[in-house]
Write a protein that holds these residues in place. Structure first.
Motif, mmCIF file in Angstrom:
data_model
loop_
_atom_site.group_PDB
_atom_site.id
_atom_site.type_symbol
_atom_site.label_atom_id
_atom_site.label_comp_id
_atom_site.label_asym_id
_atom_site.label_seq_id
_atom_site.Cartn_x
_atom_site.Cartn_y
_atom_site.Cartn_z
ATOM 1 N N LYS A 23 -37.649 -7.054 10.006
ATOM 2 C CA LYS A 23 -38.114 -5.966 9.110
ATOM 3 C C LYS A 23 -38.796 -4.928 9.844
ATOM 4 N N SER B 201 -41.641 -0.680 2.388
ATOM 5 C CA SER B 201 -41.296 -2.092 2.297
ATOM 6 C C SER B 201 -39.926 -2.284 1.468
ATOM 7 N N ASP C 50 -36.334 -3.427 2.717
ATOM 8 C CA ASP C 50 -35.607 -4.929 2.009
ATOM 9 C C ASP C 50 -34.193 -4.308 1.630
#
Length: 307
Positions: free
Chosen positions: A133, A154, A158
């Motif tokens: 990530k 974030s 994802d």
């Protein structure tokens, strides 16, 4: 024979030789060094050491001293003055497992002998690269082929990871379905006929892992590493280069030290750049416009002159 059994057999093999050997590399032979999530590099063969470089360089001089400090000095001289052929006397062969999109970037370096796993003959394994990530970034606004230093929100990261994983799995499942063979080559449905492996592979994603043997001499390897271990190189190829740097350091420590000093952490300055530096040393004020340099050249010089 399973890969692990083959590896253990290789590790237990003892060979007697009169050629130059390096204990640090002997200990690394055949042992995979992990890179990325499923990748690795491993040394499968090598030829030469620091003394091989010195030996080649001294052919024209006759017998030379064998003192290590003088050998070290000579290697530094050769590196500093771009005498490349003595470094070509050392060779190394790697077995490398890497994502296809990195292999296609890597193969642009046309100074090695390469033999890649054949997806026409064999079935590729169900392994694909998924970035961490933290390594997901937007496109740079100033570099058309690089990442921004910004990080993705974030929820966006994802979603990206979900897309990569799902597409990779779906494409691999369709690859298997089109061949009508599983990963081991067993027929899935006796009532169906699959298409050839060479066609089925075109549906695979570029993050699928491939493997190859890559043999290169030390001079060309150092050139590769200077470019690919550079902070501006793509992260995914840079981590392979960094792992190789550790191998080179163990293999030819004098050459590695000279490489760091004169190539890896050195810089090249143009004639105009040298004139700018001379004027600065003389206490003259000079700017980009009066230097005769382009803005990019000027900016690069200023970055190199920063403490």
């Amino acid at each position: 024979m399973a890969k692990n059994d083959e590896l253990q057999e290789l590790l237990q093999t003892k060979n007697i030789t009169k050629r130059a050997t390096v204990q640090a590399i002997e200990e690394l032979l055949y042992s995979p060094i992990p890179v990325l999530d499923h990748g690795f590099i491993r040394v499968v063969d090598y030829m030469g050491d620091d003394s091989s470089i010195v030996q080649a360089a001294r052919v024209s001089y006759g017998r030379g001293t064998k003192k290590s400090l003088q050998d070290k000095g000579l290697i530094n001289y050769l590196m500093r003055h771009r005498h490349t052929t003595p470094f070509e006397m050392c060779d190394i062969k790697f077995h490398i497992k890497l994502p296809i999109f990195i292999a296609r970037q890597w193969i642009r370096h046309r100074t090695a002998s390469v033999n890649e796993y054949s997806a026409r003959y064999s079935i590729l394994s169900n392994e694909f690269y998924v970035p961490e990530k933290a390594n997901l970034s937007p496109q740079s606004t100033i570099n058309k082929q690089g990442r921004s230093t910004d990080t993705l929100p974030s929820e966006v990261a994802d979603r990206v990871l979900s897309i990569i994983k799902n597409d990779s799995i779906n494409c691999y499942n369709h690859y298997v379905e089109m061949m009508n063979e599983d990963e081991s080559g067993n027929v899935i449905d006796e009532n169906n006929i699959g298409i050839t492996r060479e066609l089925a592979r075109i549906n695979l994603t570029l993050n699928t892992y491939t493997e190859w043997y890559w043999k290169i001499n030390l001079h060309n390897l150092l050139h590769f590493l200077a470019l690919r271990a550079d902070p501006h190189a793509q992260y995914e190829i840079r981590v392979y280069a960094q792992a190789m740097l550790d191998v080179v350091k163990a293999w030819v420590p004098y050459a590695y030290e000279a490489f760091e000093e004169h190539k890896m952490y050195a810089t090249s300055i143009s004639r105009k750049g040298m004139e700018v530096i001379r004027q600065m040393i003389d206490g003259k004020k000079i700017d980009q416009e009066s230097s005769g340099m382009s803005k990019r050249e000027w900016d690069e010089l200023m970055v190199n002159l920063k403490p």
